[in-house]
Design an enzyme around this catalytic site. Sequence first.
Site, PDB file in Angstrom:
ATOM      1  N   SER A 142       0.833  -1.216   0.008  1.00 16.95           N
ATOM      2  CA  SER A 142       0.112   0.214  -0.222  1.00 16.95           C
ATOM      3  C   SER A 142       0.797   1.297  -0.043  1.00 16.95           C
ATOM      4  O   SER A 142       2.140   1.069   0.322  1.00 16.95           O
ATOM      5  CB  SER A 142      -1.071  -0.034   1.047  1.00 16.95           C
ATOM      6  OG  SER A 142      -1.817   1.080   1.366  1.00 16.95           O
ATOM      7  N   ARG A 146      -0.337  -3.895  -6.996  1.00 19.33           N
ATOM      8  CA  ARG A 146      -1.472  -4.305  -6.541  1.00 19.33           C
ATOM      9  C   ARG A 146      -2.592  -3.538  -7.062  1.00 19.33           C
ATOM     10  O   ARG A 146      -2.632  -2.360  -7.138  1.00 19.33           O
ATOM     11  CB  ARG A 146      -1.567  -4.600  -5.055  1.00 19.33           C
ATOM     12  CG  ARG A 146      -2.458  -5.090  -4.418  1.00 19.33           C
ATOM     13  CD  ARG A 146      -2.283  -6.691  -4.681  1.00 19.33           C
ATOM     14  NE  ARG A 146      -3.496  -7.349  -3.900  1.00 19.33           N
ATOM     15  CZ  ARG A 146      -4.545  -7.800  -4.219  1.00 19.33           C
ATOM     16  NH1 ARG A 146      -4.869  -7.571  -5.314  1.00 19.33           N
ATOM     17  NH2 ARG A 146      -5.475  -8.516  -3.458  1.00 19.33           N
ATOM     18  N   THR A 200      -6.812   1.398   4.390  1.00 17.02           N
ATOM     19  CA  THR A 200      -6.509   0.648   5.747  1.00 17.02           C
ATOM     20  C   THR A 200      -7.208   0.874   6.919  1.00 17.02           C
ATOM     21  O   THR A 200      -7.853   0.155   7.421  1.00 17.02           O
ATOM     22  CB  THR A 200      -4.848   0.964   6.123  1.00 17.02           C
ATOM     23  OG1 THR A 200      -4.177   0.603   5.058  1.00 17.02           O
ATOM     24  CG2 THR A 200      -4.450   0.277   7.208  1.00 17.02           C
ATOM     25  N   CYS A 215      -0.107  -6.072 -17.687  1.00 19.13           N
ATOM     26  CA  CYS A 215       0.521  -6.815 -16.595  1.00 19.13           C
ATOM     27  C   CYS A 215       1.656  -6.004 -16.116  1.00 19.13           C
ATOM     28  O   CYS A 215       2.740  -5.902 -17.146  1.00 19.13           O
ATOM     29  CB  CYS A 215       0.749  -8.251 -16.718  1.00 19.13           C
ATOM     30  SG  CYS A 215       1.906  -9.014 -15.495  1.00 19.13           S
ATOM     31  N   CYS A 230       4.477 -13.675 -11.368  1.00 15.11           N
ATOM     32  CA  CYS A 230       3.213 -13.105 -10.981  1.00 15.11           C
ATOM     33  C   CYS A 230       3.277 -12.453  -9.620  1.00 15.11           C
ATOM     34  O   CYS A 230       3.479 -13.173  -8.523  1.00 15.11           O
ATOM     35  CB  CYS A 230       2.209 -14.149 -10.855  1.00 15.11           C
ATOM     36  SG  CYS A 230       0.657 -13.581 -10.473  1.00 15.11           S
ATOM     37  N   CYS A 246      -1.313  -9.421  -8.460  1.00 15.12           N
ATOM     38  CA  CYS A 246      -1.668  -7.988  -8.391  1.00 15.12           C
ATOM     39  C   CYS A 246      -3.161  -8.097  -8.797  1.00 15.12           C
ATOM     40  O   CYS A 246      -3.955  -7.250  -8.547  1.00 15.12           O
ATOM     41  CB  CYS A 246      -1.121  -7.002  -9.221  1.00 15.12           C
ATOM     42  SG  CYS A 246      -1.294  -7.188 -11.098  1.00 15.12           S
ATOM     43  N   CYS A 257      -4.714  -8.801 -14.289  1.00  9.00           N
ATOM     44  CA  CYS A 257      -5.328  -9.666 -15.544  1.00  9.00           C
ATOM     45  C   CYS A 257      -6.855 -10.117 -15.427  1.00  9.00           C
ATOM     46  O   CYS A 257      -7.709 -10.191 -16.226  1.00  9.00           O
ATOM     47  CB  CYS A 257      -4.232 -10.702 -15.859  1.00  9.00           C
ATOM     48  SG  CYS A 257      -4.088 -11.850 -14.329  1.00  9.00           S
TER      49      CYS A 257
END
Length: 544
Positions: A49, A298, A334, A490, A513, A516, A519
Amino acid sequence: MEFDVVIVGAGPAGLSAACKLMQQAEAAGQELSVCVVEKGSEVGAHILSGAILETRALDELFPDWAERGAPLNTPVTQDQILLLHNQQRALKLPNWMVPKTLHNEGNYIISLGNLCRWLAEQAEALGVEIFPGFAASEVLYREDGSVKGIATGDMGVGRNGEANDSYMPGMELHTKYTLFAEGCRGHLGKELYQRFALDRDADCQHYGLGIKELWDIEPSKHSPGLVLHGTGWPLSDGTSGGFFLYHGDNNQVVAGLIVDLNYSNPHLSPFDEFQRLKHHPALAQYLEGGKRVAYGARAIAKGGFNALPKMTFPGGLLIGCNAGTLNFAKIKGTHTAMKSGLLAAEAVFEALRQGDSGGNELLAYSERFKASWLYEELHSSRNFGPALHKFGQVLGGAFNFIDQNLFGGKLPIRLRDNVPDHAQMKQAALCPRIVYPKPDGVLSFDKLSSVFLSNTNHVEDQPCHLQLLDPDVPMQHNLPRFHEPAQRYCPAGVYEVIQEEAGKRLQINAQNCLHCKTCDIKDPAQNIRWIAPEGGGGPSYPNM
Protein backbone atom coordinates in the site's frame (compact mmCIF):
# COMPACT_ATOMS: atom_id res chain seq x y z
CA MET A 1 -9.48 -28.92 12.06
CA GLU A 2 -12.28 -27.21 13.98
CA PHE A 3 -12.35 -23.54 14.96
CA ASP A 4 -14.96 -21.10 16.16
CA VAL A 5 -13.88 -18.53 13.55
CA VAL A 6 -11.62 -18.84 10.50
CA ILE A 7 -10.28 -15.70 8.83
CA VAL A 8 -8.89 -15.79 5.28
CA GLY A 9 -6.12 -13.24 4.86
CA ALA A 10 -3.69 -11.65 7.33
CA GLY A 11 -4.15 -8.10 6.13
CA PRO A 12 -5.41 -5.16 8.20
CA ALA A 13 -9.06 -6.27 8.07
CA GLY A 14 -8.45 -9.91 8.98
CA LEU A 15 -5.94 -9.23 11.75
CA SER A 16 -8.07 -6.47 13.27
CA ALA A 17 -11.03 -8.84 13.36
CA ALA A 18 -8.90 -11.55 14.97
CA CYS A 19 -7.60 -9.21 17.68
CA LYS A 20 -11.05 -7.82 18.44
CA LEU A 21 -12.57 -11.29 18.71
CA MET A 22 -10.02 -12.34 21.28
CA GLN A 23 -10.27 -9.07 23.20
CA GLN A 24 -14.00 -9.61 23.58
CA ALA A 25 -13.55 -13.25 24.57
CA GLU A 26 -10.97 -12.28 27.19
CA ALA A 27 -13.24 -9.57 28.62
CA ALA A 28 -16.16 -12.03 28.82
CA GLY A 29 -14.07 -14.89 30.20
CA GLN A 30 -15.07 -17.05 27.25
CA GLU A 31 -12.97 -19.60 25.37
CA LEU A 32 -12.66 -18.86 21.65
CA SER A 33 -10.59 -20.47 18.91
CA VAL A 34 -9.64 -18.18 16.03
CA CYS A 35 -7.47 -19.12 13.05
CA VAL A 36 -6.01 -16.87 10.33
CA VAL A 37 -4.71 -18.41 7.09
CA GLU A 38 -2.35 -16.36 4.92
CA LYS A 39 -1.12 -17.34 1.45
CA GLY A 40 2.07 -15.27 1.75
CA SER A 41 5.24 -16.91 3.05
CA GLU A 42 4.94 -14.70 6.13
CA VAL A 43 2.54 -12.09 7.40
CA GLY A 44 3.16 -8.93 5.35
CA ALA A 45 4.84 -10.70 2.42
CA HIS A 46 1.93 -9.86 0.07
CA ILE A 47 0.96 -6.54 1.67
CA LEU A 48 1.46 -3.46 -0.49
CA SER A 49 0.00 0.00 0.00
CA GLY A 50 1.08 3.63 -0.31
CA ALA A 51 0.63 3.99 2.67
CA ILE A 52 -0.71 6.84 4.74
CA LEU A 53 -2.55 5.67 7.83
CA GLU A 54 -5.44 7.41 9.48
CA THR A 55 -5.38 5.98 13.01
CA ARG A 56 -9.11 6.11 13.78
CA ALA A 57 -9.69 2.34 13.73
CA LEU A 58 -6.31 1.57 15.30
CA ASP A 59 -7.19 3.95 18.16
CA GLU A 60 -10.32 1.88 18.79
CA LEU A 61 -8.53 -1.46 18.66
CA PHE A 62 -5.41 -0.58 20.63
CA PRO A 63 -5.69 2.87 22.27
CA ASP A 64 -2.17 2.31 23.64
CA TRP A 65 -0.66 1.45 20.26
CA ALA A 66 2.26 3.84 20.76
CA GLU A 67 3.24 2.19 24.06
CA ARG A 68 2.92 -1.21 22.38
CA GLY A 69 5.47 -0.19 19.76
CA ALA A 70 3.26 0.08 16.67
CA PRO A 71 5.45 1.00 13.67
CA LEU A 72 4.06 4.52 13.19
CA ASN A 73 7.23 6.59 13.15
CA THR A 74 6.63 9.40 10.65
CA PRO A 75 3.74 11.82 11.14
CA VAL A 76 2.67 13.81 8.09
CA THR A 77 4.16 17.30 8.29
CA GLN A 78 3.30 18.78 4.90
CA ASP A 79 0.81 18.14 2.06
CA GLN A 80 1.35 19.13 -1.56
CA ILE A 81 -0.98 18.55 -4.52
CA LEU A 82 0.57 18.92 -7.98
CA LEU A 83 -0.94 19.09 -11.46
CA LEU A 84 1.61 18.04 -14.09
CA HIS A 85 0.93 19.93 -17.34
CA ASN A 86 3.65 18.21 -19.35
CA GLN A 87 6.98 16.48 -18.84
CA GLN A 88 8.54 19.65 -17.39
CA ARG A 89 5.87 21.89 -15.86
CA ALA A 90 3.87 21.42 -12.65
CA LEU A 91 1.32 23.55 -10.84
CA LYS A 92 1.03 23.34 -7.06
CA LEU A 93 -2.56 23.74 -5.86
CA PRO A 94 -3.13 26.08 -2.92
CA ASN A 95 -4.50 24.29 0.14
CA TRP A 96 -7.91 25.92 -0.09
CA MET A 97 -8.48 24.31 -3.50
CA VAL A 98 -7.74 20.78 -2.28
CA PRO A 99 -10.74 18.57 -1.33
CA LYS A 100 -10.83 18.09 2.42
CA THR A 101 -10.51 14.34 2.00
CA LEU A 102 -6.96 14.77 0.68
CA HIS A 103 -5.68 16.64 3.72
CA ASN A 104 -3.49 14.41 5.89
CA GLU A 105 -2.97 16.31 9.11
CA GLY A 106 -2.70 13.83 11.99
CA ASN A 107 -1.93 10.87 9.73
CA TYR A 108 1.24 8.78 9.49
CA ILE A 109 3.43 7.57 6.63
CA ILE A 110 3.91 3.85 7.28
CA SER A 111 4.80 0.48 5.83
CA LEU A 112 1.50 -1.41 5.85
CA GLY A 113 3.40 -4.70 5.71
CA ASN A 114 5.18 -3.81 8.94
CA LEU A 115 1.92 -2.71 10.56
CA CYS A 116 0.41 -6.10 9.69
CA ARG A 117 3.42 -7.89 11.17
CA TRP A 118 2.88 -5.91 14.37
CA LEU A 119 -0.86 -6.67 14.35
CA ALA A 120 -0.02 -10.36 13.95
CA GLU A 121 2.18 -10.19 17.05
CA GLN A 122 -0.70 -8.65 19.01
CA ALA A 123 -3.09 -11.30 17.69
CA GLU A 124 -0.83 -14.21 18.60
CA ALA A 125 -0.30 -12.75 22.09
CA LEU A 126 -4.09 -12.83 22.46
CA GLY A 127 -4.23 -16.49 21.43
CA VAL A 128 -4.96 -16.34 17.69
CA GLU A 129 -3.42 -19.11 15.55
CA ILE A 130 -1.88 -17.74 12.35
CA PHE A 131 -0.87 -20.07 9.51
CA PRO A 132 1.30 -18.24 6.91
CA GLY A 133 2.20 -20.09 3.74
CA PHE A 134 -1.21 -21.75 3.44
CA ALA A 135 -3.44 -20.57 0.61
CA ALA A 136 -7.20 -20.91 1.01
CA SER A 137 -8.14 -22.56 -2.26
CA GLU A 138 -11.73 -23.68 -1.77
CA VAL A 139 -14.88 -22.62 0.09
CA LEU A 140 -16.58 -25.47 1.94
CA TYR A 141 -20.36 -25.60 2.29
CA ARG A 142 -22.82 -27.34 4.57
CA GLU A 143 -25.68 -29.38 3.18
CA ASP A 144 -28.01 -26.41 3.63
CA GLY A 145 -25.73 -24.26 1.44
CA SER A 146 -24.17 -22.20 4.20
CA VAL A 147 -20.40 -21.73 4.39
CA LYS A 148 -18.76 -24.14 6.83
CA GLY A 149 -15.11 -23.16 6.29
CA ILE A 150 -12.32 -23.38 3.76
CA ALA A 151 -9.80 -25.88 2.43
CA THR A 152 -6.17 -25.01 1.91
CA GLY A 153 -4.53 -26.07 -1.32
CA ASP A 154 -2.57 -29.26 -1.80
CA MET A 155 1.20 -28.77 -1.91
CA GLY A 156 3.65 -30.74 -4.01
CA VAL A 157 1.40 -31.16 -7.06
CA GLY A 158 3.25 -31.12 -10.38
CA ARG A 159 2.35 -29.19 -13.50
CA ASN A 160 0.77 -32.36 -14.86
CA GLY A 161 -1.60 -32.52 -11.88
CA GLU A 162 0.14 -35.52 -10.35
CA ALA A 163 1.48 -35.61 -6.79
CA ASN A 164 5.28 -35.52 -6.51
CA ASP A 165 7.70 -36.49 -3.74
CA SER A 166 6.93 -33.39 -1.66
CA TYR A 167 3.16 -33.85 -1.81
CA MET A 168 1.17 -32.69 1.21
CA PRO A 169 -2.63 -32.66 1.07
CA GLY A 170 -4.50 -29.52 2.03
CA MET A 171 -6.42 -29.13 5.26
CA GLU A 172 -10.12 -28.61 5.77
CA LEU A 173 -10.81 -25.91 8.35
CA HIS A 174 -14.35 -26.22 9.66
CA THR A 175 -15.81 -23.31 11.56
CA LYS A 176 -18.95 -21.63 12.77
CA TYR A 177 -18.18 -18.46 10.84
CA THR A 178 -15.66 -17.58 8.13
CA LEU A 179 -14.46 -14.03 7.51
CA PHE A 180 -13.10 -13.46 4.02
CA ALA A 181 -10.43 -10.74 4.11
CA GLU A 182 -8.48 -11.65 0.96
CA GLY A 183 -8.00 -8.08 -0.26
CA CYS A 184 -9.04 -6.64 -3.62
CA ARG A 185 -10.55 -9.16 -6.07
CA GLY A 186 -10.16 -12.14 -3.77
CA HIS A 187 -10.69 -15.33 -5.74
CA LEU A 188 -12.89 -16.93 -3.08
CA GLY A 189 -14.74 -13.65 -2.74
CA LYS A 190 -15.53 -13.80 -6.47
CA GLU A 191 -17.12 -17.19 -5.94
CA LEU A 192 -19.17 -15.91 -3.01
CA TYR A 193 -20.36 -12.89 -5.00
CA GLN A 194 -21.74 -15.23 -7.65
CA ARG A 195 -23.12 -17.94 -5.38
CA PHE A 196 -25.02 -15.55 -3.11
CA ALA A 197 -25.64 -12.72 -5.67
CA LEU A 198 -23.95 -10.32 -3.26
CA ASP A 199 -23.57 -7.53 -5.83
CA ARG A 200 -27.09 -7.79 -7.23
CA ASP A 201 -28.11 -4.35 -5.90
CA ALA A 202 -24.70 -2.67 -6.22
CA ASP A 203 -23.06 -0.71 -9.00
CA CYS A 204 -20.24 -2.56 -10.74
CA GLN A 205 -16.91 -2.41 -8.95
CA HIS A 206 -14.12 -0.25 -10.37
CA TYR A 207 -10.42 -0.76 -9.96
CA GLY A 208 -7.05 0.92 -10.21
CA LEU A 209 -3.60 -0.60 -10.57
CA GLY A 210 -1.16 0.74 -8.00
CA ILE A 211 2.56 0.45 -8.76
CA LYS A 212 5.03 1.33 -6.02
CA GLU A 213 8.78 1.63 -5.53
CA LEU A 214 10.82 2.19 -2.39
CA TRP A 215 13.93 4.37 -2.74
CA ASP A 216 16.89 5.23 -0.55
CA ILE A 217 17.62 8.89 -1.30
CA GLU A 218 20.28 11.40 -0.40
CA PRO A 219 19.80 12.74 3.17
CA SER A 220 19.93 16.33 1.89
CA LYS A 221 16.84 15.67 -0.25
CA HIS A 222 14.84 13.93 2.45
CA SER A 223 12.00 15.72 4.26
CA PRO A 224 10.39 13.29 6.73
CA GLY A 225 6.61 13.67 6.68
CA LEU A 226 6.34 15.38 3.27
CA VAL A 227 3.41 14.03 1.24
CA LEU A 228 3.07 14.69 -2.51
CA HIS A 229 0.00 13.71 -4.51
CA GLY A 230 -0.60 14.65 -8.10
CA THR A 231 -2.22 13.93 -11.43
CA GLY A 232 -1.87 14.83 -15.08
CA TRP A 233 1.14 13.98 -17.26
CA PRO A 234 2.04 11.38 -18.48
CA LEU A 235 -1.54 10.03 -18.42
CA SER A 236 -3.58 11.31 -21.36
CA ASP A 237 -6.42 10.48 -23.78
CA GLY A 238 -8.96 10.11 -21.01
CA THR A 239 -6.76 7.83 -18.87
CA SER A 240 -7.20 8.87 -15.25
CA GLY A 241 -5.11 8.22 -12.18
CA GLY A 242 -2.62 9.89 -9.92
CA PHE A 243 0.84 9.62 -8.40
CA PHE A 244 2.20 9.79 -4.88
CA LEU A 245 5.58 10.35 -3.29
CA TYR A 246 5.89 10.05 0.49
CA HIS A 247 8.95 10.84 2.60
CA GLY A 248 9.12 8.17 5.29
CA ASP A 249 11.89 7.50 7.80
CA ASN A 250 15.48 6.32 7.33
CA ASN A 251 16.05 8.59 4.31
CA GLN A 252 13.53 6.62 2.26
CA VAL A 253 10.71 7.71 -0.01
CA VAL A 254 7.94 5.68 -1.61
CA ALA A 255 6.95 6.65 -5.14
CA GLY A 256 4.01 5.25 -7.00
CA LEU A 257 1.33 5.65 -9.64
CA ILE A 258 -2.30 4.52 -9.61
CA VAL A 259 -3.81 4.03 -13.07
CA ASP A 260 -7.57 3.64 -13.21
CA LEU A 261 -8.34 0.39 -15.01
CA ASN A 262 -11.20 1.90 -16.99
CA TYR A 263 -8.68 3.21 -19.56
CA SER A 264 -9.59 2.62 -23.20
CA ASN A 265 -6.32 2.51 -25.15
CA PRO A 266 -5.05 -1.11 -25.31
CA HIS A 267 -1.56 0.16 -26.18
CA LEU A 268 -1.20 1.72 -22.72
CA SER A 269 1.23 0.16 -20.24
CA PRO A 270 0.72 1.34 -16.62
CA PHE A 271 4.22 0.13 -15.72
CA ASP A 272 5.85 2.20 -18.47
CA GLU A 273 3.72 5.23 -17.64
CA PHE A 274 5.16 5.09 -14.13
CA GLN A 275 8.73 4.71 -15.38
CA ARG A 276 8.20 7.77 -17.57
CA LEU A 277 6.63 9.73 -14.70
CA LYS A 278 9.74 9.47 -12.54
CA HIS A 279 11.68 11.61 -15.01
CA HIS A 280 9.44 14.61 -14.29
CA PRO A 281 11.37 17.20 -12.25
CA ALA A 282 8.69 17.09 -9.53
CA LEU A 283 9.78 13.53 -8.69
CA ALA A 284 13.28 13.39 -10.16
CA GLN A 285 14.49 16.14 -7.81
CA TYR A 286 14.18 13.65 -4.95
CA LEU A 287 15.10 10.40 -6.71
CA GLU A 288 18.23 11.47 -8.59
CA GLY A 289 21.30 10.17 -6.81
CA GLY A 290 19.19 7.62 -4.93
CA LYS A 291 18.81 3.87 -5.21
CA ARG A 292 15.67 1.86 -5.88
CA VAL A 293 15.42 -0.94 -3.29
CA ALA A 294 11.94 -2.47 -3.68
CA TYR A 295 9.14 -2.78 -6.25
CA GLY A 296 5.59 -4.09 -6.21
CA ALA A 297 2.11 -3.73 -7.67
CA ARG A 298 -1.45 -4.40 -6.55
CA ALA A 299 -4.95 -3.68 -7.79
CA ILE A 300 -7.22 -1.59 -5.58
CA ALA A 301 -11.02 -1.59 -5.45
CA LYS A 302 -12.10 2.03 -5.87
CA GLY A 303 -15.83 1.81 -6.60
CA GLY A 304 -16.60 3.01 -3.08
CA PHE A 305 -20.03 3.23 -1.51
CA ASN A 306 -22.00 2.69 -4.72
CA ALA A 307 -20.23 -0.60 -5.43
CA LEU A 308 -20.47 -2.08 -1.95
CA PRO A 309 -21.96 -5.59 -2.09
CA LYS A 310 -24.14 -7.30 0.44
CA MET A 311 -21.45 -8.38 2.90
CA THR A 312 -23.39 -11.06 4.77
CA PHE A 313 -24.27 -14.59 3.68
CA PRO A 314 -25.04 -17.79 5.60
CA GLY A 315 -21.93 -18.75 7.51
CA GLY A 316 -19.70 -15.80 6.80
CA LEU A 317 -18.86 -12.19 5.98
CA LEU A 318 -16.87 -10.26 3.39
CA ILE A 319 -14.66 -7.59 4.99
CA GLY A 320 -12.06 -5.03 3.97
CA CYS A 321 -11.02 -4.65 0.36
CA ASN A 322 -12.64 -8.01 -0.43
CA ALA A 323 -15.87 -6.03 -0.04
CA GLY A 324 -14.44 -2.81 -1.52
CA THR A 325 -14.37 -0.62 1.60
CA LEU A 326 -11.51 1.60 0.38
CA ASN A 327 -12.32 5.32 0.46
CA PHE A 328 -10.98 6.55 -2.87
CA ALA A 329 -11.74 10.17 -1.98
CA LYS A 330 -9.01 9.84 0.65
CA ILE A 331 -6.91 7.35 -1.35
CA LYS A 332 -6.95 5.29 1.84
CA GLY A 333 -8.29 1.85 2.66
CA THR A 334 -6.44 0.70 5.77
CA HIS A 335 -8.53 2.42 8.43
CA THR A 336 -11.75 1.47 6.65
CA ALA A 337 -10.64 -2.17 6.25
CA MET A 338 -9.71 -2.31 9.93
CA LYS A 339 -13.07 -0.86 10.97
CA SER A 340 -14.96 -3.41 8.87
CA GLY A 341 -12.96 -6.11 10.67
CA LEU A 342 -13.86 -4.66 14.08
CA LEU A 343 -17.55 -4.53 13.17
CA ALA A 344 -17.42 -8.11 11.91
CA ALA A 345 -15.75 -9.30 15.12
CA GLU A 346 -18.44 -7.62 17.22
CA ALA A 347 -21.25 -9.21 15.22
CA VAL A 348 -19.67 -12.68 15.24
CA PHE A 349 -18.80 -12.62 18.93
CA GLU A 350 -22.27 -11.45 19.94
CA ALA A 351 -23.78 -14.38 18.00
CA LEU A 352 -21.37 -16.91 19.53
CA ARG A 353 -21.88 -15.49 23.03
CA GLN A 354 -25.58 -16.21 22.66
CA GLY A 355 -24.88 -19.84 21.79
CA ASP A 356 -25.05 -19.61 18.00
CA SER A 357 -23.88 -22.90 16.50
CA GLY A 358 -22.89 -21.22 13.21
CA GLY A 359 -24.02 -21.18 9.61
CA ASN A 360 -26.53 -18.35 10.01
CA GLU A 361 -26.58 -15.03 8.22
CA LEU A 362 -25.32 -12.35 10.57
CA LEU A 363 -27.69 -9.55 9.67
CA ALA A 364 -26.54 -7.76 12.83
CA TYR A 365 -23.36 -6.93 10.93
CA SER A 366 -25.33 -4.91 8.38
CA GLU A 367 -27.01 -2.99 11.20
CA ARG A 368 -23.69 -2.27 12.90
CA PHE A 369 -22.17 -1.20 9.58
CA LYS A 370 -24.98 1.26 8.82
CA ALA A 371 -24.69 2.77 12.29
CA SER A 372 -20.90 3.22 12.06
CA TRP A 373 -18.58 6.03 11.05
CA LEU A 374 -17.38 3.72 8.25
CA TYR A 375 -20.79 3.87 6.54
CA GLU A 376 -20.97 7.63 7.04
CA GLU A 377 -17.49 8.17 5.61
CA LEU A 378 -18.06 6.02 2.53
CA HIS A 379 -21.51 7.50 1.91
CA SER A 380 -20.19 11.06 2.04
CA SER A 381 -17.65 10.28 -0.70
CA ARG A 382 -19.98 8.20 -2.88
CA ASN A 383 -19.74 10.64 -5.81
CA PHE A 384 -15.97 11.17 -5.79
CA GLY A 385 -14.92 8.40 -8.20
CA PRO A 386 -17.98 8.58 -10.50
CA ALA A 387 -17.44 12.36 -10.88
CA LEU A 388 -13.88 11.83 -12.11
CA HIS A 389 -15.00 9.05 -14.48
CA LYS A 390 -17.92 11.04 -15.90
CA PHE A 391 -16.53 14.57 -16.03
CA GLY A 392 -12.76 14.07 -16.22
CA GLN A 393 -10.02 15.33 -13.94
CA VAL A 394 -10.74 19.07 -14.22
CA LEU A 395 -14.54 19.22 -14.10
CA GLY A 396 -14.70 16.14 -11.87
CA GLY A 397 -12.19 17.72 -9.52
CA ALA A 398 -14.24 20.93 -9.41
CA PHE A 399 -17.37 18.91 -8.61
CA ASN A 400 -15.55 17.09 -5.81
CA PHE A 401 -14.28 20.36 -4.36
CA ILE A 402 -17.85 21.66 -4.18
CA ASP A 403 -19.24 18.36 -2.89
CA GLN A 404 -16.58 17.74 -0.23
CA ASN A 405 -15.50 21.22 0.87
CA LEU A 406 -18.74 23.17 0.61
CA PHE A 407 -21.36 20.48 1.22
CA GLY A 408 -19.40 17.93 3.26
CA GLY A 409 -20.37 15.13 0.87
CA LYS A 410 -24.09 15.79 1.40
CA LEU A 411 -25.16 16.97 -2.05
CA PRO A 412 -28.59 15.37 -2.64
CA ILE A 413 -27.48 13.50 -5.76
CA ARG A 414 -25.86 10.16 -6.45
CA LEU A 415 -23.72 9.75 -9.54
CA ARG A 416 -23.62 6.25 -11.00
CA ASP A 417 -20.94 4.52 -13.06
CA ASN A 418 -22.06 1.12 -14.22
CA VAL A 419 -19.77 0.29 -17.15
CA PRO A 420 -17.21 -2.36 -16.08
CA ASP A 421 -13.57 -1.43 -16.49
CA HIS A 422 -12.81 -4.25 -18.92
CA ALA A 423 -15.67 -3.14 -21.22
CA GLN A 424 -14.11 0.32 -21.69
CA MET A 425 -11.28 -0.94 -23.88
CA LYS A 426 -11.41 0.15 -27.52
CA GLN A 427 -10.05 -1.71 -30.51
CA ALA A 428 -6.34 -1.19 -31.06
CA ALA A 429 -6.85 0.12 -34.60
CA LEU A 430 -8.92 3.02 -33.23
CA CYS A 431 -6.32 4.14 -30.71
CA PRO A 432 -2.95 5.86 -31.07
CA ARG A 433 0.09 3.71 -30.46
CA ILE A 434 2.24 4.70 -27.50
CA VAL A 435 6.01 4.53 -27.89
CA TYR A 436 7.71 4.42 -24.51
CA PRO A 437 11.33 5.51 -24.06
CA LYS A 438 13.87 2.87 -23.14
CA PRO A 439 14.63 2.76 -19.41
CA ASP A 440 17.87 4.47 -18.43
CA GLY A 441 18.65 2.20 -15.46
CA VAL A 442 18.89 5.28 -13.24
CA LEU A 443 15.33 6.52 -12.76
CA SER A 444 13.48 4.11 -15.05
CA PHE A 445 13.80 0.35 -15.32
CA ASP A 446 12.44 -2.70 -17.14
CA LYS A 447 9.86 -5.14 -15.81
CA LEU A 448 12.16 -8.08 -15.15
CA SER A 449 14.65 -6.14 -13.03
CA SER A 450 11.66 -4.72 -11.16
CA VAL A 451 10.16 -8.13 -10.48
CA PHE A 452 13.56 -9.21 -9.14
CA LEU A 453 13.26 -6.51 -6.45
CA SER A 454 9.87 -7.88 -5.39
CA ASN A 455 11.49 -11.19 -4.33
CA THR A 456 8.78 -13.02 -6.26
CA ASN A 457 9.07 -16.79 -6.43
CA HIS A 458 6.77 -19.73 -7.10
CA VAL A 459 7.43 -23.46 -7.10
CA GLU A 460 8.02 -23.96 -10.82
CA ASP A 461 6.58 -27.46 -11.10
CA GLN A 462 2.97 -26.70 -10.19
CA PRO A 463 -0.23 -26.17 -12.17
CA CYS A 464 -0.47 -22.68 -13.64
CA HIS A 465 -2.55 -20.46 -11.36
CA LEU A 466 -3.46 -18.12 -14.25
CA GLN A 467 -6.14 -20.07 -16.06
CA LEU A 468 -7.49 -19.37 -19.54
CA LEU A 469 -11.16 -20.32 -19.66
CA ASP A 470 -10.77 -20.68 -23.44
CA PRO A 471 -7.15 -21.08 -24.62
CA ASP A 472 -8.05 -19.88 -28.13
CA VAL A 473 -9.32 -16.44 -27.06
CA PRO A 474 -5.95 -14.64 -26.68
CA MET A 475 -4.83 -15.26 -30.29
CA GLN A 476 -8.22 -15.43 -32.00
CA HIS A 477 -9.94 -12.54 -30.19
CA ASN A 478 -7.61 -10.39 -28.11
CA LEU A 479 -4.68 -10.22 -30.52
CA PRO A 480 -6.51 -9.03 -33.66
CA ARG A 481 -8.88 -6.71 -31.80
CA PHE A 482 -6.76 -5.38 -28.95
CA HIS A 483 -3.18 -6.36 -29.83
CA GLU A 484 -3.37 -8.66 -26.78
CA PRO A 485 -3.24 -6.02 -24.01
CA ALA A 486 -2.13 -8.52 -21.34
CA GLN A 487 1.41 -7.91 -22.65
CA ARG A 488 1.12 -4.33 -21.40
CA TYR A 489 -1.33 -4.13 -18.51
CA CYS A 490 0.52 -6.78 -16.50
CA PRO A 491 3.19 -4.98 -14.40
CA ALA A 492 5.37 -8.10 -14.12
CA GLY A 493 5.91 -9.39 -17.66
CA VAL A 494 3.78 -12.48 -17.06
CA TYR A 495 2.15 -12.47 -20.50
CA GLU A 496 4.12 -12.59 -23.77
CA VAL A 497 3.05 -13.14 -27.37
CA ILE A 498 5.58 -15.57 -28.86
CA GLN A 499 6.11 -16.08 -32.59
CA GLU A 500 6.68 -19.72 -33.51
CA GLU A 501 6.74 -21.62 -36.80
CA ALA A 502 3.16 -22.71 -36.30
CA GLY A 503 2.07 -19.15 -35.53
CA LYS A 504 1.72 -16.91 -32.51
CA ARG A 505 0.84 -18.06 -29.03
CA LEU A 506 0.40 -16.51 -25.61
CA GLN A 507 3.08 -17.54 -23.15
CA ILE A 508 2.24 -17.23 -19.44
CA ASN A 509 5.28 -16.73 -17.19
CA ALA A 510 3.40 -17.50 -13.98
CA GLN A 511 6.67 -17.50 -12.02
CA ASN A 512 6.72 -13.69 -12.32
CA CYS A 513 3.21 -13.12 -10.97
CA LEU A 514 2.92 -10.43 -8.28
CA HIS A 515 -0.67 -11.48 -7.40
CA CYS A 516 -1.87 -8.00 -8.37
CA LYS A 517 -5.06 -9.42 -10.03
CA THR A 518 -4.98 -6.93 -12.92
CA CYS A 519 -5.33 -9.67 -15.55
CA ASP A 520 -8.42 -11.04 -13.80
CA ILE A 521 -9.91 -7.54 -13.91
CA LYS A 522 -8.84 -5.96 -17.20
CA ASP A 523 -8.84 -8.79 -19.75
CA PRO A 524 -11.42 -7.53 -22.30
CA ALA A 525 -12.79 -11.05 -22.88
CA GLN A 526 -12.86 -11.86 -19.14
CA ASN A 527 -11.09 -15.06 -20.09
CA ILE A 528 -8.38 -15.09 -17.38
CA ARG A 529 -9.13 -16.54 -13.97
CA TRP A 530 -6.66 -16.00 -11.15
CA ILE A 531 -6.64 -18.80 -8.57
CA ALA A 532 -4.36 -19.29 -5.58
CA PRO A 533 -1.01 -20.93 -6.38
CA GLU A 534 0.76 -23.16 -3.89
CA GLY A 535 0.96 -21.46 -0.50
CA GLY A 536 4.03 -19.33 0.16
CA GLY A 537 4.46 -18.36 -3.49
CA GLY A 538 4.36 -14.87 -4.91
CA PRO A 539 6.15 -11.70 -3.83
CA SER A 540 7.95 -11.33 -0.52
CA TYR A 541 7.83 -7.65 0.26
CA PRO A 542 10.12 -6.69 3.15
CA ASN A 543 8.46 -3.43 4.23
CA MET A 544 6.00 -2.28 1.59
